[in-house]
Design an enzyme around this catalytic site. Structure first.
Site, mmCIF file in Angstrom:
data_model
loop_
_atom_site.group_PDB
_atom_site.id
_atom_site.type_symbol
_atom_site.label_atom_id
_atom_site.label_comp_id
_atom_site.label_asym_id
_atom_site.label_seq_id
_atom_site.Cartn_x
_atom_site.Cartn_y
_atom_site.Cartn_z
ATOM 1 C CD1 TRP A 324 -2.946 1.503 0.830
ATOM 2 C CD2 TRP A 324 -1.403 2.409 2.171
ATOM 3 N NE1 TRP A 324 -3.396 2.748 1.209
ATOM 4 C CE2 TRP A 324 -2.469 3.327 2.027
ATOM 5 C CE3 TRP A 324 -0.322 2.762 2.976
ATOM 6 C CZ2 TRP A 324 -2.485 4.567 2.667
ATOM 7 C CZ3 TRP A 324 -0.325 3.997 3.605
ATOM 8 C CH2 TRP A 324 -1.402 4.877 3.447
ATOM 9 C CG HIS A 325 3.400 2.410 3.238
ATOM 10 N ND1 HIS A 325 2.759 1.455 3.991
ATOM 11 C CD2 HIS A 325 3.412 3.529 4.011
ATOM 12 C CE1 HIS A 325 2.407 1.961 5.153
ATOM 13 N NE2 HIS A 325 2.781 3.226 5.197
ATOM 14 N N GLY A 326 3.781 1.745 -1.399
ATOM 15 C CA GLY A 326 4.465 2.062 -2.645
ATOM 16 C C GLY A 326 4.560 0.869 -3.574
ATOM 17 C CG PHE A 474 3.085 6.487 0.585
ATOM 18 C CD1 PHE A 474 3.980 5.997 -0.350
ATOM 19 C CD2 PHE A 474 3.586 6.957 1.787
ATOM 20 C CE1 PHE A 474 5.328 5.960 -0.099
ATOM 21 C CE2 PHE A 474 4.950 6.910 2.058
ATOM 22 C CZ PHE A 474 5.811 6.415 1.111
#
Length: 474
Positions: A324-326, A474
């Protein structure tokens, strides 16, 4: 539009009085605040306003149909359709190029040539945040935990500009009931709001930006050209930078929402004082941690099955959290490290005797646990910050192989900023409350003077210009 800019200051000085003037008439206030939020979002790229509006309409229609349907199979099909739309939106804009490049690399290994091409898709700011909030809305409707509201109110919930581009991730039950009725200006906690905005600006503009420009960006860009001491201090500096950057943003967001009459949930609680990785995730980006727990970990089975199933669920949840962060394998590894640590901690707890559990509450054991946890988190941040595995391994290798070399980037200012960033998390909670109470008792002129001095200090100490917030990507 960035919070610590003159543009946003002008925008907010217009929106704040107009919001309170229209607040007694909800059918005027709600369209106004949606319009203001869309203007805020369009300042970056006006075309993505249609994406936000489409996401709003899609989830509202399906949430209402899910709630009204009495046939379980139909409700489940509608939920799958809603989730597919949200995940598809996120997948296309955020992960298309990542999956194409990963598929090409895998195909190349086995000698295949896939007819796929990269599109260099522009990532809409905040898409991860508002899609997660939309998923909360439809899933809560499916579970019967929250009845869908009107399209107008849902549009306010999803687009409300204080949380729109980088959180916190606010649940429907936390914000929509506040939208239902006009806010009372006499109940606004202005002292807390101004304290959060002032400290948030200082953390972002002074601490985070200073560490980024003074050591972090230079060392992570070329780790082989720096000493082991600079590598070590840069890792600590990045840990403070990302905390100051993101918690600073959410402090400002919570403060701005308070001035508008709305309460947001807390998002950070001294994460570097954590005594375990589990404790860290109870303190770091708390709204995301709770979201992953309630919408990923528990649906996977949580801890209701065997120990192995629980470890698997922890690992899968953190892998999803990492992705989800990258859109990069370095983020997956970062999530995997945390998932593995959470599983290992649970395994240890299951085998710990009562006497051992009692010993771990002593001061010496608590501080040892804090130090170990902090250094594990810092080690994982290397993968989070690095552009590639190669860069991450260069950082780790240089950490051990270049001691004794000159370290010009390790300055008194850098060490002081790191000490402030970490040390502030060990301040007793009563100190901020005491400062806010004393501020609230000042006359209006005194409050204005204190705020002006705080802004002046932030402006003088901060670098020229304002770097984008880390979590915008993000």
């Amino acid at each position: 539009m960035l919070f610590p800019t003159a543009t946003f200051a002008i925008f907010f000085l217009l929106v704040l009085p107009l919001s309170w003037l229209t607040m007694p008439w909800p059918h005027r206030w709600r369209p106004f605040i949606v319009l203001a939020s869309y203007v805020f979002y369009s300042w970056w790229d006006w075309r993505f306003v249609f994406l936000l509006a489409g996401c709003t309409l899609w989830n509202q229609v399906l949430a209402v149909r899910i709630w009204r349907s009495k046939v379980q199979s139909q409700r489940k099909a509608l939920l799958v359709l809603a989730l597919a739309g949200n995940i598809g939106l996120l997948g296309y804009f955020k992960y298309y190029d990542f999956f194409v490049s990963s598929s090409d690399n895998m195909a190349e290994i086995v000698g295949l040539d896939l007819p796929l091409s990269l599109k260099s898709i522009v990532l809409p700011v905040g898409v991860s945040f508002f899609t997660f909030m939309a998923i909360s809305y439809v899933v809560d409707a499916y579970r019967g935990e929250f009845e869908p509201t009107t399209l107008e109110k849902f549009a306010v919930y999803l687009s409300f500009f204080p949380h729109l581009v980088a959180g916190p991730i606010v649940r429907p039950s936390e914000l929509i009931p506040q939208i239902e009725t006009p806010r009372d200006p006499r109940r606004v906690d202005t002292s807390r709001a101004f304290y959060l905005i002032a400290t948030g600006l200082f953390k972002k503009v002074v601490i985070a930006n200073y560490l980024a420009s003074s050591i972090v960006d230079q060392v992570f860009a070329a780790p082989g050209q720096h000493s082991s001491l600079e590598i070590l201090i840069a890792v600590y500096a990045y840990a403070v930078q990302i905390y100051a950057d993101f918690s600073g943003y959410t402090d400002i967001a919570i403060g701005i929402a308070l001035l508008l009459g709305f309460q947001f949930p807390q998002n950070f609680d001294s994460p570097y004082a954590a005594v375990s990785v589990q404790d860290f995730w109870r303190r770091w980006h708390m709204t995301l941690s709770r979201w992953l727990r309630d919408y990923v970990y528990i649906p996977l089975g949580g801890n209701r099955g065997t120990s192995l199933a629980t470890y698997r669920n922890l690992m899968l949840t953190m892998l999803i959290g990492g992705l989800w962060h990258g859109a990069a394998w370095t983020f997956v590894v970062w999530g995997g490290l945390h998932g593995g640590a959470l599983a290992w901690e649970r395994w240890r707890r299951e085998r710990r005797s009562p006497a051992d559990a009692t010993r771990r509450t002593t001061g010496r054991h608590v501080w040892a646990a804090r130090i170990v946890t902090f250094h594990f988190v810092c080690f994982a941040w290397i993968f989070f910050r690095s552009d590639s595995f190669g860069a991450a391994w260069d950082m780790i290798e240089s950490l051990f192989t270049n001691w004794g070399a000159p370290s010009p980037l390790v300055t008194t200012g850098v060490l002081l900023a790191i000490a402030v960033g970490i040390g502030s998390q060990y301040l007793p909670a009563r100190i901020p409350r005491l400062l806010m109470a004393r501020f609230s008792r000042l006359p209006v002129l005194g409050q204005a003077t204190v705020l002006a001095l705080a802004l002046m200090v932030t402006s003088v100490l901060g670098p020229e210009g304002v770097a984008p917030f880390i979590y915008f990507q993000f």
